[in-house]
Design a protein around this motif. Structure first.
Motif, short mmCIF file in Angstrom:
data_model
loop_
_atom_site.label_atom_id
_atom_site.label_comp_id
_atom_site.label_asym_id
_atom_site.label_seq_id
_atom_site.Cartn_x
_atom_site.Cartn_y
_atom_site.Cartn_z
N TYR A 237 0.82 -1.21 0.00
CA TYR A 237 0.00 0.00 0.00
C TYR A 237 0.85 1.26 0.00
N TYR A 238 0.32 2.31 -0.63
CA TYR A 238 0.98 3.62 -0.54
C TYR A 238 0.71 4.19 0.84
N PRO A 239 1.75 4.59 1.53
CA PRO A 239 1.50 5.19 2.85
C PRO A 239 1.27 6.69 2.74
N SER A 240 0.47 7.11 1.76
CA SER A 240 0.33 8.55 1.56
C SER A 240 -0.77 9.15 2.42
N GLY A 241 -1.48 8.31 3.13
CA GLY A 241 -2.53 8.82 4.02
C GLY A 241 -2.97 7.70 4.93
N ARG A 242 -4.03 7.98 5.70
CA ARG A 242 -4.52 6.95 6.62
C ARG A 242 -5.05 5.74 5.85
N PHE A 243 -4.85 4.55 6.38
CA PHE A 243 -5.30 3.35 5.68
C PHE A 243 -6.81 3.20 5.87
N HIS A 244 -7.51 3.09 4.75
CA HIS A 244 -8.97 3.04 4.86
C HIS A 244 -9.50 1.62 4.71
N VAL B 131 3.91 14.58 0.28
CA VAL B 131 3.20 14.52 1.57
C VAL B 131 4.17 14.77 2.71
N ALA B 132 5.36 14.16 2.62
CA ALA B 132 6.36 14.33 3.68
C ALA B 132 6.76 15.80 3.79
N ALA B 133 6.98 16.43 2.63
CA ALA B 133 7.41 17.84 2.64
C ALA B 133 6.35 18.71 3.32
N GLU C 9 11.67 9.67 7.25
CA GLU C 9 11.05 9.84 8.56
C GLU C 9 9.54 9.61 8.46
N TYR C 10 8.98 10.18 7.40
CA TYR C 10 7.53 10.05 7.21
C TYR C 10 7.13 8.59 7.02
N VAL C 11 7.83 7.88 6.10
CA VAL C 11 7.41 6.50 5.84
C VAL C 11 7.69 5.59 7.04
N ASP C 12 8.71 5.91 7.81
CA ASP C 12 8.98 5.11 9.01
C ASP C 12 7.77 5.17 9.95
#
Ligand code: MSP
Length: 529
Positions: free
Chosen positions: A11-18, A58-60, A68-71
């Protein structure tokens, strides 16, 4: 021992998992548990697709480095799956060295082989989907997948020579008619993409740098699909020092994906594997989408449902049951809070919960809590019940073996309904009054035995409920809980004593209140712009 390797998309971790991502994971977990129960050496992989422009952006925005964000997101994903009782054997992240090093090697190998060449790309690029589209693919000038604006972009890029493999892929489809499921999706891929002739695939980008660098040309970053798809083999140790898992588990038995990404899995992925001279997965199954009454889930509409809303309030098992039962094979389904509460009250409380409770209460009342011995068919009702149950088990199994889990649940629920009907048919309270001890004993036995069977069949779907049922029935020994005992009617309940006072599996819900609760939670998902 036979092996079984099953994967979810990463999954892309670009937001909350739905709830959509939860569905794929729950489905894979259920099938994996069923296979384990059937004695397969099973490996279940899930993970995160952590590279790409979107993640960088998203991290920026959050003033974090992408790493850091994906961790942080990886911790969130792992915690969510753990809480939901998902039993994956591995969790791959595309930023891990075990993955990046191998992607570098694969890329290099493709270049040496001449499958990857340098060229220039110009196209309509959808940033959120990280995909270029040709003019004909656009819908009203917008991205055909997400409907958003596309940007015209041009860049020096490397391409993978898909054309070279088109005929081989076509032949593979013909010789392996079950490779892509369901059939309708396979036909879409064949008619819309493969037969008209494949475009070569652009496999690098220079427009962003959050990704795996091409070793020999580091201003290029490997474009997400080559990076992402290979996770299924890098996680097994392909091309690394210890490749024992790869040798044991590849090819995958089942790869589950949503319909939006079947194109990548049904075309590019098999071609990459052919280029690596590796066998292809046995089956790729594409499920549909969870939709809302007003269309796709989206934060701007405020109609997103997150797994926590349902699992925290109603329990993991009710949440899983609902998704697995409601989703028709390969098609979309519409989520409705009313539908959820109905399934909860009717299927789980009335049908299953009451059957267990009534049966336990009667074994206590009529036989001091001890399940009587099996004495064969004392009445025609016993015989009918046995025959019906065994037929249903066959139907359940056929569906499970084809991964049609919603139908398997329907077949299983018929056993529950039939067993409830058996109570009405045999009227044990009358047998007790008339002191028909032999008949009454037989009814108590058959109720307990059918509940034992139901607990075995429910185990892949609702593990907590299954274990709870075994415990309340007093079935402590592992050997009496095994799938291999499922078709037996005589020897698994010797000297078993049920719990003195049954504990309800599920507590009935108030329809209005709960529908309101779910709606309120959904409206909290509205993005604040
Ligand atoms: N990162 C890629 C997959 C790479 S696999 C090598 C990706 N990620 S995703 O997070 O966008 O989507 C992951 C999965 O969730 C996909 O299978 C997608 O179909 C599924 N779903 C996303 N929304 C969904 C629903 N509303 N309903 C059901 N599944 C949905 O794509």
């Amino acid at each position: 021992m036979e092996k079984f390797y099953i994967t979810t998309p990463i999954y892309y971790p670009s937001g909350r998992f739905h709830i959509g991502t939860a569905y794929t994971t729950i489905l894979a977990d259920t099938i994996a548990r069923y296979k384990k129960q059937r004695g397969y050496e099973t490996r279940f992989l899930t993970g995160l697709d952590e590279h790409g422009q979107k993640i960088g952006e998203v991290a920026a925005k959050l003033e974090k480095s992408p790493q850091e964000y994906v961790d942080g997101m990886a911790e969130q994903a792992k915690a969510l799956w753990k809480k939901l009782g998902i039993e994956n054997d591995d969790f791959i992240r595309t930023t891990e060295e075990r993955h990046t090093k191998v992607v570098e090697k694969i890329f290099d190998y493709f270049m040496e082989k001449g499958d990857i060449y340098k060229g220039e790309y110009e196209g309509n690029y959808c940033v959120p989907c990280e995909t270029y589209f040709t003019n004909t693919q656009l819908v009203d000038g917008k991205c055909p997948d997400c409907g958003r604006e596309v940007k015209l972009m041009r860049e020096e890029a490397y391409f993978f020579n898909m054309k070279k493999y088109t005929d081989r892929l076509l032949k593979y489809y013909e010789e392996n008619p079950n490779f892509i499921q369901p059939e309708s999706r396979k036909n879409e891929l064949l008619n819309n993409f493969i037969k008209p002739g494949l475009e070569d695939l652009c496999v690098t980008r220079t427009t962003f740098d959050w990704g795996i660098k091409v070793l020999k040309d580091p201003k290029h970053v490997v474009y997400v699909w080559l990076d992402a798809l290979t996770n299924y083999i890098t996680a097994l140790g392909y091309m690394s020092e210890d490749d024992s898992n790869f040798k044991k588990f590849w090819p995958a038995d089942l790869q589950i994906v949503g319909k939006d990404i079947i194109r990548f899995h049904g075309i590019y992925w098999p071609i990459f594997l052919m280029a690596l001279d590796l066998p292809l997965p046995k089956e790729i199954y594409s499920h549909g989408f969870i939709m809302m009454k007003d269309g796709k889930m989206s934060k701007s509409k405020g109609n997103v449902i997150y797994p926590e809303t349902l699992m925290d309030r109603y329990g993991n098992d009710a949440f899983k049951y609902f998704l697995l039962r409601e989703f028709p094979y390969g098609q979309d389904t519409v989520f409705s809070p009313e539908g959820f509460v109905e399934r909860f009250n009717y299927d789980l409380c009335n049908d299953l919960g009451n059957l267990l409770n009534r049966s336990i209460a009667m074994v206590n009342k009529y036989n001091g809590g001890i399940i009587p011995e099996y004495k064969g068919h004392v009445t025609e009702f016993d015989k009918d019940l046995e025959e019906f149950t065994l037929e249903q088990i066959d139907k359940y199994e056929k569906n499970m073996d084809k991964y049609v889990v919603n139908n398997a649940l329907t077949e299983l629920w018929q056993i529950i309904t039939r067993t409830n009907k058996y109570i009405d048919e045999t009227a044990p309270w009358v047998l007790a009054k008339e002191e028909k001890k032999e008949e009454l004993d037989s009814v108590m036995y058959h109720l307990a035995e059918n509940l034992r069977k139901i607990a075995i069949l429910i185990y892949p779907f609702m593990k907590e409920t299954s274990l709870n049922m075994f415990n309340q029935l007093g079935i402590i020994n592992e050997e009496n809980r095994g799938y291999d005992t499922l078709r037996e009617y005589d020897k698994n309940l010797n000297n078993v004593k049920v719990i003195e006072k049954g504990i309800p599996l599920f507590q009935r819900l108030n329809m209005e209140e709960e529908v309101q609760y779910i709606r309120d939670e959904m409206s909290k998902s509205t993005s604040k712009k």
